[in-house]
Motif scaffolding. Structure first.
Motif, PDB file in Angstrom:
ATOM      1  N   LEU A 145     -44.976 -34.557  -4.611  1.00 32.80           N
ATOM      2  CA  LEU A 145     -44.185 -33.632  -5.410  1.00 32.80           C
ATOM      3  C   LEU A 145     -44.952 -33.109  -6.623  1.00 32.80           C
ATOM      4  N   ARG A 146     -45.957 -33.827  -7.059  1.00 33.97           N
ATOM      5  CA  ARG A 146     -46.804 -33.276  -8.142  1.00 33.97           C
ATOM      6  C   ARG A 146     -47.535 -32.046  -7.619  1.00 33.97           C
ATOM      7  N   GLU A 147     -48.096 -32.157  -6.450  1.00 39.29           N
ATOM      8  CA  GLU A 147     -48.857 -31.058  -5.869  1.00 39.29           C
ATOM      9  C   GLU A 147     -47.963 -29.898  -5.420  1.00 39.29           C
ATOM     10  N   ARG A 148     -46.801 -30.224  -4.888  1.00 39.40           N
ATOM     11  CA  ARG A 148     -45.957 -29.205  -4.268  1.00 39.40           C
ATOM     12  C   ARG A 148     -44.918 -28.585  -5.208  1.00 39.40           C
ATOM     13  N   PHE A 149     -44.647 -29.225  -6.366  1.00 35.28           N
ATOM     14  CA  PHE A 149     -43.625 -28.677  -7.255  1.00 35.28           C
ATOM     15  C   PHE A 149     -44.033 -28.754  -8.730  1.00 35.28           C
ATOM     16  N   ALA A 150     -44.359 -29.955  -9.209  1.00 36.40           N
ATOM     17  CA  ALA A 150     -44.662 -30.129 -10.632  1.00 36.40           C
ATOM     18  C   ALA A 150     -45.859 -29.291 -11.067  1.00 36.40           C
ATOM     19  N   TYR A 151     -46.813 -29.128 -10.179  1.00 36.74           N
ATOM     20  CA  TYR A 151     -48.040 -28.390 -10.495  1.00 36.74           C
ATOM     21  C   TYR A 151     -47.896 -26.871 -10.339  1.00 36.74           C
ATOM     22  N   PRO A 152     -47.442 -26.377  -9.185  1.00 37.27           N
ATOM     23  CA  PRO A 152     -47.461 -24.917  -8.990  1.00 37.27           C
ATOM     24  C   PRO A 152     -46.517 -24.136  -9.893  1.00 37.27           C
ATOM     25  N   LEU A 153     -45.373 -24.696 -10.263  1.00 36.62           N
ATOM     26  CA  LEU A 153     -44.429 -23.926 -11.072  1.00 36.62           C
ATOM     27  C   LEU A 153     -45.012 -23.569 -12.446  1.00 36.62           C
ATOM     28  N   PRO A 154     -45.486 -24.538 -13.245  1.00 36.21           N
ATOM     29  CA  PRO A 154     -46.083 -24.166 -14.539  1.00 36.21           C
ATOM     30  C   PRO A 154     -47.336 -23.306 -14.393  1.00 36.21           C
ATOM     31  N   VAL A 155     -48.121 -23.563 -13.339  1.00 36.96           N
ATOM     32  CA  VAL A 155     -49.344 -22.780 -13.132  1.00 36.96           C
ATOM     33  C   VAL A 155     -48.997 -21.316 -12.880  1.00 36.96           C
ATOM     34  N   GLN A 156     -47.986 -21.084 -12.049  1.00 35.86           N
ATOM     35  CA  GLN A 156     -47.571 -19.708 -11.787  1.00 35.86           C
ATOM     36  C   GLN A 156     -47.098 -19.021 -13.059  1.00 35.86           C
ATOM     37  N   MET A 157     -46.374 -19.756 -13.893  1.00 28.68           N
ATOM     38  CA  MET A 157     -45.829 -19.152 -15.113  1.00 28.68           C
ATOM     39  C   MET A 157     -46.930 -18.793 -16.110  1.00 28.68           C
ATOM     40  N   ILE A 158     -47.833 -19.724 -16.389  1.00 24.98           N
ATOM     41  CA  ILE A 158     -48.861 -19.439 -17.392  1.00 24.98           C
ATOM     42  C   ILE A 158     -49.874 -18.429 -16.854  1.00 24.98           C
ATOM     43  N   SER A 159     -50.138 -18.464 -15.556  1.00 24.32           N
ATOM     44  CA  SER A 159     -51.058 -17.487 -14.973  1.00 24.32           C
ATOM     45  C   SER A 159     -50.480 -16.082 -15.079  1.00 24.32           C
ATOM     46  N   GLY A 160     -49.175 -15.948 -14.823  1.00 20.55           N
ATOM     47  CA  GLY A 160     -48.536 -14.650 -14.956  1.00 20.55           C
ATOM     48  C   GLY A 160     -48.505 -14.187 -16.402  1.00 20.55           C
ATOM     49  N   LEU A 161     -48.234 -15.121 -17.305  1.00 18.10           N
ATOM     50  CA  LEU A 161     -48.162 -14.777 -18.719  1.00 18.10           C
ATOM     51  C   LEU A 161     -49.508 -14.286 -19.234  1.00 18.10           C
ATOM     52  N   LEU A 162     -50.586 -14.933 -18.799  1.00 21.33           N
ATOM     53  CA  LEU A 162     -51.929 -14.572 -19.258  1.00 21.33           C
ATOM     54  C   LEU A 162     -52.568 -13.474 -18.411  1.00 21.33           C
ATOM     55  N   GLY A 163     -51.954 -13.173 -17.255  1.00 24.26           N
ATOM     56  CA  GLY A 163     -52.517 -12.145 -16.384  1.00 24.26           C
ATOM     57  C   GLY A 163     -53.759 -12.601 -15.650  1.00 24.26           C
ATOM     58  N   VAL A 164     -53.805 -13.884 -15.251  1.00 27.34           N
ATOM     59  CA  VAL A 164     -54.968 -14.419 -14.545  1.00 27.34           C
ATOM     60  C   VAL A 164     -54.891 -14.022 -13.079  1.00 27.34           C
ATOM     61  N   PRO A 165     -55.834 -13.238 -12.566  1.00 28.71           N
ATOM     62  CA  PRO A 165     -55.789 -12.838 -11.155  1.00 28.71           C
ATOM     63  C   PRO A 165     -56.066 -14.012 -10.225  1.00 28.71           C
ATOM     64  N   ASP A 166     -55.595 -13.893  -8.988  1.00 26.98           N
ATOM     65  CA  ASP A 166     -55.699 -14.995  -8.025  1.00 26.98           C
ATOM     66  C   ASP A 166     -57.134 -15.446  -7.804  1.00 26.98           C
ATOM     67  N   GLU A 167     -58.074 -14.504  -7.788  1.00 29.73           N
ATOM     68  CA  GLU A 167     -59.464 -14.868  -7.479  1.00 29.73           C
ATOM     69  C   GLU A 167     -60.100 -15.699  -8.585  1.00 29.73           C
ATOM     70  N   ILE A 168     -59.519 -15.668  -9.776  1.00 27.33           N
ATOM     71  CA  ILE A 168     -60.035 -16.477 -10.883  1.00 27.33           C
ATOM     72  C   ILE A 168     -59.195 -17.741 -11.053  1.00 27.33           C
ATOM     73  N   ARG A 169     -57.907 -17.659 -10.760  1.00 26.63           N
ATOM     74  CA  ARG A 169     -56.995 -18.770 -11.040  1.00 26.63           C
ATOM     75  C   ARG A 169     -57.403 -20.057 -10.327  1.00 26.63           C
ATOM     76  N   GLY A 170     -57.701 -19.989  -9.044  1.00 28.22           N
ATOM     77  CA  GLY A 170     -58.047 -21.194  -8.290  1.00 28.22           C
ATOM     78  C   GLY A 170     -59.262 -21.910  -8.852  1.00 28.22           C
ATOM     79  N   PRO A 171     -60.393 -21.225  -8.975  1.00 29.85           N
ATOM     80  CA  PRO A 171     -61.579 -21.874  -9.549  1.00 29.85           C
ATOM     81  C   PRO A 171     -61.362 -22.365 -10.984  1.00 29.85           C
ATOM     82  N   LEU A 172     -60.584 -21.603 -11.769  1.00 31.80           N
ATOM     83  CA  LEU A 172     -60.337 -22.010 -13.150  1.00 31.80           C
ATOM     84  C   LEU A 172     -59.506 -23.288 -13.193  1.00 31.80           C
ATOM     85  N   LEU A 173     -58.522 -23.389 -12.340  1.00 29.69           N
ATOM     86  CA  LEU A 173     -57.710 -24.607 -12.280  1.00 29.69           C
ATOM     87  C   LEU A 173     -58.559 -25.815 -11.896  1.00 29.69           C
TER      88      LEU A 173
END
Length: 417
Positions: A145-173
């Motif tokens: 559940l850390r991988e499938r819920f606890a992790y992706p929800l905040p990541v999606q929110m902060i990535s959207g807020l900062l405008g981090v594109p998908d091609e950068i988000r994965g390596p940055l994480l």
């Protein structure tokens, strides 16, 4: 730097964060400890003293101004220390005095109450999408559940807020995750730091050519409006701070709160029945399991006489936020127990205190207030897939979460596995 002292040596793997905190608390409110590389620092576990020092003008987070051993980044320590990533960046959180005020004012525009509340529909939509995916897991199957819920929800929110594109988000994480591993070698730390810097500069370059309705674009505009007073180094370090703090703390908040509720059925039932507000559950979780346990470093700008301890000018200080949350002088003899009805549940330091109080705290609380009740309502029979004692902590004395959170969302009729 080597040491031949008898000071307690901090376990940077974080195998027993709370046990270590209690052992150090028994030695005093503020005690000298040894960090990697033989660095001697003051370790503060007392709730009241933490609040005092966090608002004391004699305490700074500016490594370059106030830590003589750093030698403005030119010393051997600065070049080789395994925890250098935590003290070397020039951003809002490490600035002192007027510099801190200048940078915080720029960043605060991203976390207004209005902007935070405007994110609720996005949080609700992402939560619903993640729960729909979890609902497809076969009954009785174990899921992290850390991988499938606890992790992706905040990541999606902060990535959207900062405008981090998908091609950068994965390596940055991936790179940020490696930074959080405080058991890494100095060479690994330096490699991770270079990779994070490269990706953040790439993000800035993308936003300069393709601006959007996001915080990174806003910071670039503020940099222009500020007449260039925010340096490129400060800009990149500020984005890193927001990205890291904007998901790591909330991931751990979800992780720890889910774990607590799964091991405390009465409190879980009360939250689901509405007899205990979810907000109180969240605050008690923050108190008991601070998402960031210990944060290096602060420095004495001048001599600080505490009566029972004397911190000389220039000495480094570590604030033990998790220990403060469990201080029996602040929370009573049951300070190590999970009780959402506790009168002092909101008197915690999980998001800091004073001028360095986390600007993103309202967003983290909102994400938890939306996501947690939705998760437990959707899966009312959810349980841990392993005994609680077998949950492994992260390899960090800074970030407080589990390496994995295996659960069975929908047990089958036989109650297996």
């Amino acid at each position: 730097m080597t040491s031949h002292t008898s000071h307690p040596v901090i376990d940077t793997t974080g195998r027993d964060i709370h046990g270590e905190s209690e052992r150090l608390r028994a030695l005093g409110r503020a005690v000298r400890v040894e960090l990697p590389g033989g660095v001697i620092a003051w370790w503060v576990t007392d709730h009241a003293l933490i609040k005092q020092l966090l608002t004391d003008r004699r305490v700074s987070r500016d490594t370059y101004q106030h830590w003589p051993a750093w030698e403005n980044g030119e010393s051997e320590l600065a070049q080789t220390w395994s925890l250098s990533m935590w003290v070397a960046k020039r951003n809002m959180i490490s600035a002192y005095g007027a510099e801190h005020g200048r940078l915080r004012k720029l960043v605060a525009k991203a976390f207004t109450a209005r902007r935070t509340q405007a994110m609720r529909p996005r949080i609700e939509a992402s939560t619903a999408e993640l729960l729909a995916g979890l609902a497809e897991v076969p009954a009785g199957e174990v899921v992290d559940l850390r991988e499938r819920f606890a992790y992706p929800l905040p990541v999606q929110m902060i990535s959207g807020l900062l405008g981090v594109p998908d091609e950068i988000r994965g390596p940055l994480l991936t790179a940020v995750h490696e930074v959080m591993d405080t058991s890494a070698t100095p060479d690994q730390v330096m490699a991770n730091a270079l990779e994070v810097d490269r990706l953040l500069h790439e993000l800035v370059a993308v936003k300069r050519t393709r601006p959007g309705d996001d915080v990174t674009t806003g910071l670039l505009q503020a940099q222009n409006d500020d007449g260039g007073q925010m340096s490129e180094e400060e800009l990149v370090a500020t984005i890193m701070l927001m990205f890291t703090a904007g998901h790591e703390t909330t991931v751990n908040l979800f992780d720890q709160t889910i774990s607590l509720l799964l091991t405390h059925p009465a409190q879980r039932a009360a939250a689901l029945a509405g007899t205990v507000p979810w907000e109180d559950v969240i605050e008690e979780s923050l108190r008991l399991e601070a998402p960031i346990t210990n944060l290096p470093l602060r420095y004495a700008v001048e001599d600080i006489d505490l009566g029972d301890a004397f911190i000389p000018k220039g000495d480094p200080i570590v604030i033990a936020f998790a220990a403060g949350g469990r201080d029996p002088k602040a929370h009573g003899d049951t300070a190590t127990e999970f009780d959402p009805t506790r009168p002092t549940r909101r008197d915690h330091l999980a998001f800091g205190h004073g001028t360095h109080h986390c600007l993103g705290a309202p967003l983290a609380r909102l994400e938890a207030a939306v996501g947690l009740p939705a998760l437990f309502t959707r899966f009312p029979r959810m349980r841990l897939a392993v005994p609680a004692g077998e949950l492994r902590p992260l390899g960090s004395f800074i970030s407080n979460g589990h390496a994995a959170l295996p659960v069975v969302l929908t047990p089958n009729d036989e109650g297996t596995p």
